[in-house]
Design a protein around this motif. Structure first.
Motif, PDB file in Angstrom:
ATOM      1  N   GLN A 142      12.695  17.757 -60.901  1.00 54.98           N
ATOM      2  CA  GLN A 142      12.681  16.402 -61.453  1.00 54.98           C
ATOM      3  C   GLN A 142      11.263  15.848 -61.572  1.00 54.98           C
ATOM      4  OE1 GLN A 142      15.710  14.660 -58.779  1.00 54.98           O
ATOM      5  NE2 GLN A 142      17.084  14.615 -60.525  1.00 54.98           N
ATOM      6  N   SER A 143      10.452  16.044 -60.522  1.00 55.50           N
ATOM      7  CA  SER A 143       9.044  15.614 -60.633  1.00 55.50           C
ATOM      8  C   SER A 143       8.220  16.677 -61.360  1.00 55.50           C
ATOM      9  CB  SER A 143       8.449  15.350 -59.255  1.00 55.50           C
ATOM     10  OG  SER A 143       8.406  16.554 -58.507  1.00 55.50           O
ATOM     11  N   ARG A 144       8.799  17.879 -61.528  1.00 58.14           N
ATOM     12  CA  ARG A 144       8.169  18.993 -62.256  1.00 58.14           C
ATOM     13  C   ARG A 144       6.814  19.344 -61.655  1.00 58.14           C
ATOM     14  NH1 ARG A 144      10.157  15.776 -67.463  1.00 58.14           N
ATOM     15  NH2 ARG A 144      12.300  16.484 -67.415  1.00 58.14           N
ATOM     16  N   ALA A 145       6.818  19.486 -60.351  1.00 58.30           N
ATOM     17  CA  ALA A 145       5.568  19.771 -59.645  1.00 58.30           C
ATOM     18  C   ALA A 145       5.857  20.657 -58.443  1.00 58.30           C
ATOM     19  CB  ALA A 145       4.930  18.463 -59.189  1.00 58.30           C
ATOM     20  N   VAL A 146       4.787  21.238 -57.913  1.00 53.32           N
ATOM     21  CA  VAL A 146       4.892  22.030 -56.693  1.00 53.32           C
ATOM     22  C   VAL A 146       5.001  21.072 -55.508  1.00 53.32           C
ATOM     23  CG1 VAL A 146       3.674  23.649 -55.176  1.00 53.32           C
ATOM     24  CG2 VAL A 146       3.590  23.952 -57.659  1.00 53.32           C
ATOM     25  N   VAL A 147       6.053  21.240 -54.705  1.00 53.26           N
ATOM     26  CA  VAL A 147       6.218  20.423 -53.498  1.00 53.26           C
ATOM     27  C   VAL A 147       5.312  20.966 -52.396  1.00 53.26           C
ATOM     28  CG1 VAL A 147       7.870  19.590 -51.769  1.00 53.26           C
ATOM     29  CG2 VAL A 147       8.605  19.945 -54.138  1.00 53.26           C
ATOM     30  N   TRP A 148       5.333  22.261 -52.213  1.00 49.51           N
ATOM     31  CA  TRP A 148       4.391  22.914 -51.299  1.00 49.51           C
ATOM     32  C   TRP A 148       4.269  24.378 -51.681  1.00 49.51           C
ATOM     33  CZ3 TRP A 148       5.898  27.061 -48.317  1.00 49.51           C
ATOM     34  CH2 TRP A 148       7.261  27.202 -48.040  1.00 49.51           C
ATOM     35  N   SER A 149       3.203  24.994 -51.234  1.00 48.20           N
ATOM     36  CA  SER A 149       3.011  26.421 -51.493  1.00 48.20           C
ATOM     37  C   SER A 149       2.430  27.071 -50.254  1.00 48.20           C
ATOM     38  CB  SER A 149       2.079  26.631 -52.691  1.00 48.20           C
ATOM     39  OG  SER A 149       0.797  26.129 -52.402  1.00 48.20           O
ATOM     40  N   LYS A 150       2.664  28.349 -50.154  1.00 49.10           N
ATOM     41  CA  LYS A 150       2.127  29.092 -49.012  1.00 49.10           C
ATOM     42  C   LYS A 150       1.714  30.466 -49.500  1.00 49.10           C
ATOM     43  CE  LYS A 150       3.147  30.285 -44.194  1.00 49.10           C
ATOM     44  NZ  LYS A 150       2.317  29.323 -43.465  1.00 49.10           N
ATOM     45  N   GLU A 151       0.517  30.890 -49.080  1.00 43.33           N
ATOM     46  CA  GLU A 151       0.066  32.238 -49.413  1.00 43.33           C
ATOM     47  C   GLU A 151       0.435  33.158 -48.266  1.00 43.33           C
ATOM     48  OE1 GLU A 151      -3.763  34.742 -51.082  1.00 43.33           O
ATOM     49  OE2 GLU A 151      -3.890  32.575 -50.868  1.00 43.33           O
ATOM     50  N   MET A 152       1.168  34.210 -48.587  1.00 44.50           N
ATOM     51  CA  MET A 152       1.597  35.178 -47.579  1.00 44.50           C
ATOM     52  C   MET A 152       0.559  36.305 -47.488  1.00 44.50           C
ATOM     53  SD  MET A 152       4.352  33.480 -47.021  1.00 44.50           S
ATOM     54  CE  MET A 152       5.577  34.382 -46.094  1.00 44.50           C
ATOM     55  N   ASN A 153       0.733  37.166 -46.505  1.00 40.06           N
ATOM     56  CA  ASN A 153      -0.218  38.277 -46.327  1.00 40.06           C
ATOM     57  C   ASN A 153       0.031  39.421 -47.298  1.00 40.06           C
ATOM     58  OD1 ASN A 153      -1.530  37.009 -44.210  1.00 40.06           O
ATOM     59  ND2 ASN A 153      -0.109  37.808 -42.683  1.00 40.06           N
ATOM     60  N   ASP A 154       1.261  39.496 -47.800  1.00 40.74           N
ATOM     61  CA  ASP A 154       1.631  40.616 -48.669  1.00 40.74           C
ATOM     62  C   ASP A 154       2.271  40.092 -49.951  1.00 40.74           C
ATOM     63  OD1 ASP A 154       1.137  42.752 -46.656  1.00 40.74           O
ATOM     64  OD2 ASP A 154       2.754  41.701 -45.597  1.00 40.74           O
ATOM     65  N   PRO A 155       2.269  40.902 -51.007  1.00 39.98           N
ATOM     66  CA  PRO A 155       3.015  40.532 -52.209  1.00 39.98           C
ATOM     67  C   PRO A 155       4.492  40.311 -51.865  1.00 39.98           C
ATOM     68  CG  PRO A 155       1.583  42.403 -52.643  1.00 39.98           C
ATOM     69  CD  PRO A 155       1.540  42.173 -51.165  1.00 39.98           C
ATOM     70  N   ILE A 156       5.131  39.335 -52.504  1.00 41.60           N
ATOM     71  CA  ILE A 156       6.515  38.985 -52.195  1.00 41.60           C
ATOM     72  C   ILE A 156       7.391  39.340 -53.399  1.00 41.60           C
ATOM     73  CG2 ILE A 156       7.857  37.263 -50.943  1.00 41.60           C
ATOM     74  CD1 ILE A 156       5.478  35.392 -51.117  1.00 41.60           C
ATOM     75  N   HIS A 157       8.584  39.840 -53.108  1.00 48.61           N
ATOM     76  CA  HIS A 157       9.440  40.302 -54.199  1.00 48.61           C
ATOM     77  C   HIS A 157      10.765  39.552 -54.283  1.00 48.61           C
ATOM     78  CE1 HIS A 157      10.516  43.241 -57.267  1.00 48.61           C
ATOM     79  NE2 HIS A 157      11.729  43.272 -56.744  1.00 48.61           N
ATOM     80  N   SER A 158      11.217  38.973 -53.165  1.00 50.50           N
ATOM     81  CA  SER A 158      12.539  38.333 -53.173  1.00 50.50           C
ATOM     82  C   SER A 158      12.544  37.145 -52.221  1.00 50.50           C
ATOM     83  CB  SER A 158      13.611  39.349 -52.759  1.00 50.50           C
ATOM     84  OG  SER A 158      13.238  40.010 -51.563  1.00 50.50           O
ATOM     85  N   CYS A 159      13.463  36.202 -52.465  1.00 51.73           N
ATOM     86  CA  CYS A 159      13.537  35.028 -51.598  1.00 51.73           C
ATOM     87  C   CYS A 159      14.928  34.413 -51.694  1.00 51.73           C
ATOM     88  CB  CYS A 159      12.469  33.994 -51.972  1.00 51.73           C
ATOM     89  SG  CYS A 159      12.604  33.353 -53.646  1.00 51.73           S
ATOM     90  N   CYS A 160      15.326  33.661 -50.664  1.00 47.43           N
ATOM     91  CA  CYS A 160      16.588  32.936 -50.737  1.00 47.43           C
ATOM     92  C   CYS A 160      16.602  31.800 -49.720  1.00 47.43           C
ATOM     93  CB  CYS A 160      17.776  33.866 -50.499  1.00 47.43           C
ATOM     94  SG  CYS A 160      17.866  34.523 -48.850  1.00 47.43           S
ATOM     95  N   PHE A 161      17.383  30.772 -50.044  1.00 49.62           N
ATOM     96  CA  PHE A 161      17.586  29.636 -49.145  1.00 49.62           C
ATOM     97  C   PHE A 161      18.748  29.917 -48.196  1.00 49.62           C
ATOM     98  CE2 PHE A 161      15.409  27.261 -52.511  1.00 49.62           C
ATOM     99  CZ  PHE A 161      14.699  26.299 -51.801  1.00 49.62           C
ATOM    100  N   HIS A 162      18.625  29.457 -46.968  1.00 51.11           N
ATOM    101  CA  HIS A 162      19.774  29.378 -46.066  1.00 51.11           C
ATOM    102  C   HIS A 162      20.715  28.303 -46.625  1.00 51.11           C
ATOM    103  CE1 HIS A 162      22.016  28.251 -42.403  1.00 51.11           C
ATOM    104  NE2 HIS A 162      21.791  29.498 -42.020  1.00 51.11           N
ATOM    105  N   PRO A 163      22.029  28.444 -46.461  1.00 51.43           N
ATOM    106  CA  PRO A 163      22.962  27.462 -47.053  1.00 51.43           C
ATOM    107  C   PRO A 163      22.706  26.017 -46.636  1.00 51.43           C
ATOM    108  CG  PRO A 163      24.163  29.384 -46.315  1.00 51.43           C
ATOM    109  CD  PRO A 163      22.756  29.574 -45.853  1.00 51.43           C
ATOM    110  N   LYS A 164      22.079  25.803 -45.485  1.00 59.20           N
ATOM    111  CA  LYS A 164      21.782  24.424 -45.072  1.00 59.20           C
ATOM    112  C   LYS A 164      20.495  23.899 -45.707  1.00 59.20           C
ATOM    113  CE  LYS A 164      24.420  24.168 -40.825  1.00 59.20           C
ATOM    114  NZ  LYS A 164      24.407  23.942 -39.374  1.00 59.20           N
TER     115      LYS A 164
END
Length: 662
Positions: free
Chosen positions: A420-442
């Motif tokens: 809705q605001s069409r912006a990044v809320v937060w970002s984090k740089e990890m140590n390795d390239p990332i390939h997949s992600c998911c939210f916990h249902p809560k």
């Protein structure tokens, strides 16, 4: 059955559909209540459609001079196959969608309304994997070959399409003539000899008036001289050249560096108000070439540490230069070419300066090599207008109860976006390239899978990593919580699915075991609505079912056919039998997703398309709506929790597109 054929066969006694994908038979059992199924019937596309609402991203990593301010109040730039017209103050975007593949260059007409954009060869023209898929029987579709589109930035109507069948590989740079009101366009093509061609736009149909080989080496910029008729300047590897058009032929004079060491690359061009030509190069020099001359009249050696990536003459006559290695923007006096004392250094997180241009009023627009667009002044500061990923994107997950979504990629960045605001809320740089992600249902916890077999769990409130695990020694292809949040399934490139019990609201994990049975890497996972069973696909087009608590395979179709699934990520299943195009080779479709109301199914493919089907899409001739915007393989699609929008991620194009469901 012939290779690649898709003759579907329905066994009504068993309630089983047999499909052939890449010559391999796959059996899909329909639910027991499917009785009047006829695989030869066509199915209709859904009433709902998609409209491109927002584009996240900017192509600064490898394109130049691609950021301008228009009199409409919009900033114009491109990413993937979309030209974005972005009104920063009103937080709105419009989109020109005439292109079919990567846009490489843009030029603004002197009237500040017309725009020219050039693209690379499209998927059909360059992808030998699909040589059989030609359109119109005679060759590739016109839109898939490299070409230039000239269009109106107010109405977004295409005015001309230039060079279809003429250009080779890609259009790398172009420029409108200035002194005759933009009646001519110079185009440089990325073929081996970088053919430079001049096109007359004054008639109803544009025609080519001249062409010549410009250079065997890369050409990085071409510009019509603003105050010298029929004069064109072009630069690139080891050269700057001055061209004049006379009687249908182009004559060339090479720039002479004399006592100055010739730079490896001349990177950018600009024009002073008095007609002098300015160049910036990879050695950090700014050279002034006197009007009408091919020699250096003023030299500013080592103006920047590292290359000078951009030069911009502002309305007040001052010169701004942008540095690569030093990330500095420096202001120079226009008459003496001495530093004015005004300069700034961009934050390392934004990356080196790629291009600078005049913004609204006294504002400066800056595009960076880390795909950011900034706006501001040297005296005050720069604010972020556009932020995006910088490398291949695969991970995407939508928040279970908010208008937010996660993306992650090979650039090691994890972004939480607000639709809705069409912006990044937060970002984090990890140590390795990332390939997949998911939210916990809560919604307060996220799990991310890396390409080095490690997976991590983060707390969204603190951004802290609360759990780290390693399974196998290959990439984590997919990761998915059960609907009740009590289990986590991790699909690996090592052919196994690892199951963990989840406690303490997603902060504690204990391994239950691994599901063994796939003979290729795991590609997609779905949980049943009751959190008991899993459905999985693999790289060799298998569909298998599992009892999660025991990690045992379930072969009994009487059990699996009537399971209700919480998600539809698996591209191979009875409910997705209709998403496979004629002659599909199994790798064409990268992902799919059903809407939460179970009315729609979105898919993403290797041809840069996002497709919208009715759900279930279980008839082999299912019709769909197809949408372009991405320019490489589209890696993932997800509906937001309320089905108001669909998000899609591009692979190599690094773009995130937000579609409104209408």
């Amino acid at each position: 059955m012939p290779h690649g054929s898709k003759e579907a066969q329905w066994n009504s006694d068993e309630g089983c559909l047999r499909l052939y994908i890449r010559g391999r038979a796959s059996n899909f059992y329909g639910p027991s209540d499917v009785t009047d199924y006829n695989p030869s019937l066509p199915s209709e596309a859904p009433q709902e459609k998609l409209e491109l609402e927002w584009v996240y991203g900017y192509r600064g990593r490898d394109c130049r001079s691609n950021l301008y301010y228009l009199p409409t109040g919009e900033v114009i730039y491109f990413t993937a196959a979309v030209v974005v017209l972005h009104n920063v103050e009103e937080q709105t975007q419009r989109h020109y969608l005439g292109h079919t593949d990567d846009i490489k260059c843009i030029a603004i007409h002197p009237d500040k309304i017309k725009v020219a954009t050039g693209q690379v060869a499209g998927h059909e023209a360059r992808d030998t994997k699909h040589q059989g898929k030609k359109k119109s029987g005679s060759g590739f579709s016109d839109e898939s070959v490299p070409h230039v589109r000239v269009w109106d930035s107010v109405s977004l109507n295409t005015l001309y399409v230039i060079g279809q069948g003429v250009f080779n590989r890609a259009v790398c740079c172009l420029s409108f003539s200035k002194l005759d009101g933009g009646q001519h366009l110079v185009v440089v093509d990325e073929a081996n000899e970088h053919i430079m061609s001049i096109w007359d736009l004054s008639k109803e149909k544009p025609h080519k008036v001249a062409e010549t080989k410009s250079s065997g080496d890369p050409v990085l910029a071409v510009e019509y001289h603003p105050s010298e008729k029929n004069q064109i300047v072009c630069c690139g590897k080891g050269q700057i050249s001055f061209w004049s058009l006379e009687g249908g032929s182009l004559a060339k004079k090479q720039g002479i560096f004399e006592k100055f060491e010739k730079p490896k690359y001349v990177l950018c061009l600009a024009f002073a108000d008095n007609g002098d030509i300015l160049s910036g190069d990879s050695s950090g020099n700014i050279f002034v070439w006197g009007k009408g001359s091919q020699r250096i009249s003023v030299a500013i050696p080592s103006a920047h540490e590292g290359g000078v990536f951009s030069l911009c003459v502002m309305k007040d006559g001052t010169l701004l230069s942008g540095g690569g290695k030093d990330r500095k923007i420096i202001q120079w006096d226009s008459s003496t070419y001495k530093k004015s004392g005004q300069e700034t250094e961009l934050s390392e997180s934004f990356g080196p300066v790629r291009t600078i241009s005049q913004g609204k009023g006294g504002l400066i627009l800056v595009g960076t090599t880390r795909n950011c667009v900034l706006q501001g002044t040297l005296e005050l500061d720069f604010t972020l207008v556009v932020q995006g990923h910088t490398d291949e994107l695969w991970g995407l997950s939508s928040h279970p109860s908010q208008h937010q979504f996660l993306t992650c990629g090979t650039d090691k960045q994890l972004y939480l976006w607000d639709s809705q605001s069409r912006a990044v809320v937060w970002s984090k740089e990890m140590n390795d390239p990332i390939h997949s992600c998911c939210f916990h249902p809560k919604g307060g916890i996220v799990a991310v899978g890396t390409n080095v077999a490690r997976w991590l769990v983060l707390d969204l409130a603190t951004h802290e990593i609360v759990s780290v695990h390693t399974d196998g020694n290959e990439q984590i292809e997919c990761i998915q919580y059960s609907p009740d949040g009590s289990l986590l399934a991790i699909g690996s490139r090592d052919n196994y699915i690892y199951i963990y019990a989840v406690s303490e609201d997603g902060k504690k994990y204990s391994k239950l075991g691994r599901c063994s049975g796939h003979s290729s890497f795991i590609t997609h996972l779905d949980w049943s609505q009751d959190s008991q069973h899993l459905m999985s696909n693999s790289g060799d087009y298998e569909l298998l079912f599992w009892l999660a608590s025991s990690c045992k395979m379930v072969n009994n179709s009487a059990i699996t056919r009537d399971l209700r699934w919480a998600t539809q990520n698996c591209v191979l299943s009875f409910n997705t039998a209709g998403i496979w195009p004629e002659g599909a080779d199994g790798t064409d479709i990268n992902g799919c997703c059903k809407s939460n109301n179970e009315r729609l199914l979105a898919t993403c493919d290797d041809f840069g398309k996002v497709n919208l089907f009715s759900y279930p899409a279980n008839l082999p001739k299912s019709a769909c709506h197809s949408y372009k915007g991405h320019s490489s393989h589209v890696t993932s699609v997800r509906f937001l929790f309320d089905d108001s929008r669909l998000i899609s991620t591009g692979g190599k194009d690094t773009a995130v597109l937000q579609w409104q469901v209408v």
